[in-house]
Design a protein around this motif. Structure first.
Motif, PDB file in Angstrom:
ATOM      1  N   ASP A 173       5.672   4.755   0.951  1.00 35.95           N
ATOM      2  CA  ASP A 173       6.250   6.032   1.375  1.00 35.95           C
ATOM      3  C   ASP A 173       7.265   5.842   2.496  1.00 35.95           C
ATOM      4  O   ASP A 173       8.305   6.515   2.532  1.00 35.95           O
ATOM      5  CB  ASP A 173       5.134   6.984   1.837  1.00 35.95           C
ATOM      6  CG  ASP A 173       4.229   7.420   0.687  1.00 35.95           C
ATOM      7  OD1 ASP A 173       4.625   7.223  -0.482  1.00 35.95           O
ATOM      8  OD2 ASP A 173       3.134   7.938   0.972  1.00 35.95           O
ATOM      9  N   ARG A 174       6.970   4.913   3.422  1.00 39.38           N
ATOM     10  CA  ARG A 174       7.885   4.680   4.538  1.00 39.38           C
ATOM     11  C   ARG A 174       9.209   4.101   4.048  1.00 39.38           C
ATOM     12  O   ARG A 174      10.283   4.513   4.491  1.00 39.38           O
ATOM     13  CB  ARG A 174       7.240   3.730   5.556  1.00 39.38           C
ATOM     14  CG  ARG A 174       8.113   3.424   6.758  1.00 39.38           C
ATOM     15  CD  ARG A 174       7.349   2.699   7.849  1.00 39.38           C
ATOM     16  NE  ARG A 174       6.901   1.380   7.436  1.00 39.38           N
ATOM     17  CZ  ARG A 174       7.676   0.292   7.453  1.00 39.38           C
ATOM     18  NH1 ARG A 174       8.964   0.394   7.814  1.00 39.38           N
ATOM     19  NH2 ARG A 174       7.197  -0.876   7.097  1.00 39.38           N
ATOM     20  N   ASP A 183       0.825  -1.210   0.000  1.00 41.20           N
ATOM     21  CA  ASP A 183       0.000   0.000   0.000  1.00 41.20           C
ATOM     22  C   ASP A 183       0.858   1.259   0.000  1.00 41.20           C
ATOM     23  O   ASP A 183       2.086   1.213   0.112  1.00 41.20           O
ATOM     24  CB  ASP A 183      -0.968   0.006   1.191  1.00 41.20           C
ATOM     25  CG  ASP A 183      -0.260  -0.018   2.540  1.00 41.20           C
ATOM     26  OD1 ASP A 183       0.851   0.530   2.651  1.00 41.20           O
ATOM     27  OD2 ASP A 183      -0.823  -0.591   3.494  1.00 41.20           O
ATOM     28  N   GLY A 184       0.204   2.401  -0.116  1.00 38.28           N
ATOM     29  CA  GLY A 184       0.908   3.672  -0.231  1.00 38.28           C
ATOM     30  C   GLY A 184       1.698   4.047   1.007  1.00 38.28           C
ATOM     31  O   GLY A 184       2.787   4.611   0.902  1.00 38.28           O
ATOM     32  N   ASP A 185       1.152   3.736   2.192  1.00 40.10           N
ATOM     33  CA  ASP A 185       1.863   4.069   3.428  1.00 40.10           C
ATOM     34  C   ASP A 185       3.182   3.299   3.515  1.00 40.10           C
ATOM     35  O   ASP A 185       4.210   3.857   3.894  1.00 40.10           O
ATOM     36  CB  ASP A 185       0.996   3.763   4.645  1.00 40.10           C
ATOM     37  CG  ASP A 185      -0.172   4.719   4.798  1.00 40.10           C
ATOM     38  OD1 ASP A 185      -0.119   5.810   4.190  1.00 40.10           O
ATOM     39  OD2 ASP A 185      -1.124   4.371   5.523  1.00 40.10           O
ATOM     40  N   LEU A 186       3.139   2.009   3.171  1.00 42.12           N
ATOM     41  CA  LEU A 186       4.353   1.202   3.182  1.00 42.12           C
ATOM     42  C   LEU A 186       5.354   1.728   2.158  1.00 42.12           C
ATOM     43  O   LEU A 186       6.546   1.857   2.444  1.00 42.12           O
ATOM     44  CB  LEU A 186       4.011  -0.255   2.879  1.00 42.12           C
ATOM     45  CG  LEU A 186       5.196  -1.219   2.724  1.00 42.12           C
ATOM     46  CD1 LEU A 186       5.969  -1.328   4.037  1.00 42.12           C
ATOM     47  CD2 LEU A 186       4.715  -2.591   2.271  1.00 42.12           C
ATOM     48  N   GLY A 238       6.472   4.634  15.995  1.00 41.50           N
ATOM     49  CA  GLY A 238       6.411   4.125  14.633  1.00 41.50           C
ATOM     50  C   GLY A 238       7.653   3.381  14.206  1.00 41.50           C
ATOM     51  O   GLY A 238       7.666   2.730  13.162  1.00 41.50           O
TER      52      GLY A 238
END
Length: 283
Positions: free
Chosen positions: A73-74, A68-71, A93
């Motif tokens: 970006d991280r 997904d996008g959060d992964l 986090g």
């Protein structure tokens, strides 16, 4: 900075996360590299931390694996400074990144030295002891973290396991964390683990008069067959991974000095057994 990272802590952690993304998607390296339009050799080097992928390559890999996008970006953010020699992971986090990194280092190390002035080393903890010291975590995270910690000790019992040296301050044996019954079981567990030929436990006596680095806090020194050593420093809400040659030299020297002032393995185990006996006496 991308390119040759010399297997820095953050490069290796990023590689472990990329491998985890691929394995969750049930993709081979060859299949994922084809989907992400990068070479199979590059993906292999990214996963081992030998090279740092560009943010563009990270985005391609995660997207091709269905992340997904959060992964995405991280991991892109991790790639931006993964070539730096030392790494501070701070905040709630950072827990997943820290755990992934530690598991990767434990999996690939040939020798692990853990200096523990306050608690039983993580790889030697029982479930009840671990649950007590993690009691402040949310319930769902607590169960996951305890299960993971207990499972991590299997790395010491598998074929080809790393050598594990634990240097534990005597005060740790006296502290009935979780109650006397929990602590007695914990001490007996240390004795059982110490029967393994690759595990050595030494106690640093509480009456040692000279200053030593363990008084500054706990640390773990990882040695690898084809990469430079790495030191992990863990704190309440942050974790640091050191790779700089000068820093590593100081911690190696500290470990050698601690072995010199610590009790021998046989005497250490006898002392642990005596404290276990005391913990088992009805209070």
């Amino acid at each position: 900075m991308v390119g040759n990272a010399r297997k820095t802590p953050k490069a290796r952690s990023l590689g472990a996360e990329l491998r985890e993304v691929r394995e969750k998607a049930a993709l081979s390296q060859r299949k994922l590299s084809s989907l992400a339009t990068i070479s199979n050799a590059s993906l292999s080097r990214y996963e081992t931390g030998e090279r740092v992928p560009s943010p563009e390559d990270v985005a391609s890999i995660v997207t091709a694996a269905g992340g997904d996008g959060d992964l995405r970006d991280r991991l892109i953010d991790m790639a931006r400074d993964a070539a730096e020699p030392n790494w501070l992971a701070a905040g709630a986090g950072s827990r997943h990144k820290e755990l992934t990194t530690l598991i990767e280092f434990e999996r690939t190390a040939t020798h692990i030295l853990e200096v523990s002035p306050m608690l039983v080393p993580g790889l030697l903890q029982t479930e009840s002891y671990a649950r007590t010291i993690m009691a402040g975590l949310p319930a769902d995270e607590l169960d996951m973290r305890v299960t993971t910690r207990v499972g991590r000790r299997d790395v010491l019992l598998r074929p080809g396991a790393p050598y594990f040296d634990a240097l534990i301050d005597e005060h740790v044996l006296q502290r009935p964390i979780g109650g006397h019954s929990v602590m007695a079981h914990q001490l007996r567990h240390i004795l059982t683990m110490a029967e393994q030929p690759n595990i050595t436990v030494q106690i640093v006596p509480s009456n040692v008069e000279e200053w030593h680095l363990a008084l500054e806090g706990a640390f773990i020194l990882f040695r690898f067959p084809k990469a430079a050593p790495i030191v992990n420093l863990e704190h309440f809400r942050s974790s640091a991974f050191l790779y700089d040659e000068g820093d590593i030299h100081d911690y190696i020297q500290s470990g050698d000095n601690l072995r010199r002032v610590a009790m021998g393995p046989a005497d250490s185990l006898e002392l642990i057994a005596r404290y276990a006996d005391k913990m088992e006496v009805p209070q």
